[in-house]
Design a protein around this motif. Structure first.
Motif, PDB file in Angstrom:
ATOM      1  N   GLN A 129       0.836  -1.206   0.000  1.00  0.00           N
ATOM      2  CA  GLN A 129       0.000   0.000   0.000  1.00  0.00           C
ATOM      3  C   GLN A 129       0.871   1.256   0.000  1.00  0.00           C
ATOM      4  O   GLN A 129       0.533   2.253  -0.646  1.00  0.00           O
ATOM      5  CB  GLN A 129      -0.958  -0.019   1.193  1.00  0.00           C
ATOM      6  CG  GLN A 129      -1.943  -1.193   1.074  1.00  0.00           C
ATOM      7  CD  GLN A 129      -3.058  -1.217   2.093  1.00  0.00           C
ATOM      8  OE1 GLN A 129      -4.204  -1.447   1.761  1.00  0.00           O
ATOM      9  NE2 GLN A 129      -2.749  -0.984   3.347  1.00  0.00           N
ATOM     10  N   PRO A 135      -4.817   2.253  -0.983  1.00  0.00           N
ATOM     11  CA  PRO A 135      -5.226   0.980  -0.380  1.00  0.00           C
ATOM     12  C   PRO A 135      -5.242  -0.116  -1.445  1.00  0.00           C
ATOM     13  O   PRO A 135      -5.600   0.138  -2.600  1.00  0.00           O
ATOM     14  CB  PRO A 135      -6.654   1.241   0.118  1.00  0.00           C
ATOM     15  CG  PRO A 135      -6.861   2.721   0.040  1.00  0.00           C
ATOM     16  CD  PRO A 135      -5.908   3.255  -0.976  1.00  0.00           C
ATOM     17  N   CYS A 167      -6.767  -2.378   4.156  1.00  0.00           N
ATOM     18  CA  CYS A 167      -6.992  -2.820   2.781  1.00  0.00           C
ATOM     19  C   CYS A 167      -8.501  -2.952   2.553  1.00  0.00           C
ATOM     20  O   CYS A 167      -9.282  -3.035   3.495  1.00  0.00           O
ATOM     21  CB  CYS A 167      -6.279  -4.138   2.486  1.00  0.00           C
ATOM     22  SG  CYS A 167      -7.060  -5.597   3.210  1.00  0.00           S
TER      23      CYS A 167
END
Ligand SMILES: [Fe+2]
Length: 275
Positions: A129, A135, A167
């Protein structure tokens, strides 16, 4: 990230010409990241033209986030370069490992659902990320084997990943169905166990039902059991971006457009019931 893109199709080379000629009523396209990582050439040329008219999402198959091999930084740099070019709405890959010790299994293998696996995965997701500066969206795979050491369900594992790393989740409704049949769980328990706020997108695809087990083939239309499960997902998660995947036996574009219309109809009914 935009909240919902509508109803999209996986962009596949046999459809380039039809798309560029007819500009079909598809809300967005999902590309297979790896098909566009070489600089220049025909695929990128087509992607640029399509991207000029449609939102695009990048969907990768070789991140191997679950592997014990170090993250492939050269691969991630090329993903980042492609993202800078096509400005995707988001970037997704799978919760899996695809090989180790330099050998590639060319398959998306499931992980054991344990604290140890979470402790391995979370820093890797954090790093990805960081490198991609956004994300990561992670998809549940269909599976045919499981680990006796698993200490939690797949949906509890996905929920923990999302909570610990931020995430997002791509729920492949067909994969949920396929795995539920192969492992003997209730597919609605899976969907009901995933936190609503973590889910970014749905996938739909076809499978092969062999009675004793089910194979995720992506070579046929979505089956009724999966449409029913998709309706349940819509009632729980709301009108999220939906993507129809076809990777084999690829029919003319019109056939997939008709199937996408079916997704729109199922969504309309499910959401009006939910309301
Ligand atoms: Fe999928």
């Amino acid at each position: 990230m935009r909240p919902a893109l509508g109803f999209g199709l996986g962009l596949r080379p046999p459809h380039y010409a039809a798309i560029l000629e007819t500009w079909p009523a598809v809300d967005w396209f999902e590309i297979i990241t790896e098909n566009y990582l070489v600089g220049g050439g025909r695929p990128l040329h087509h992607l640029d033209a399509i991207r000029a008219r449609y939102p695009v999402v990048m969907h990768g198959v070789s991140l191997s986030i679950g592997s014990t091999a170090p993250l492939d930084l050269a691969y991630l740099a090329s993903v980042r370069r492609l993202a800078a070019r096509c400005e995707p709405e988001w970037i997704s890959d799978h919760l899996c490992w695809t090989g180790t010790d330099g050998s590639n299994l060319h398959d998306l293998m499931p992980l054991p659902y344990t604290e140890e696996a979470l402790a391995h995965l979370c820093p890797r997701i954090d790093r990805v990320q960081e490198l991609l500066a956004r994300p990561l969206v992670i998809e549940n795979v269909s599976s045919y084997v499981s680990y006796t050491g698993s200490a939690m369900s797949e949906w509890e594992f996905l929920a923990a990943l999302a909570a610990r790393t931020g995430c997002r989740l791509l729920l492949d409704v067909n994969n949920v169905y396929v795995s539920s049949r192969n492992h003997g769980f209730e597919p609605r328990d899976f969907l009901d166990g995933v936190p609503v706020a973590a889910v970014q997108q749905f996938h739909l695809a076809g499978h092969l039902d062999l009675g004793t087990h089910v194979i995720d083939t992506h070579d046929a239309p979505v089956r009724d059991e999966v449409w029913e499960l998709y309706a349940h997902a819509l009632r729980r998660f709301g009108p999220l971006s939906t993507l129809l995947e076809r990777d084999d036996n690829i029919p003319p574009l019109e056939e997939l457009l008709a199937e996408l219309d079916r997704a729109r109809t199922v969504a309309q009914h499910a959401l009006s019931e939910a309301a």
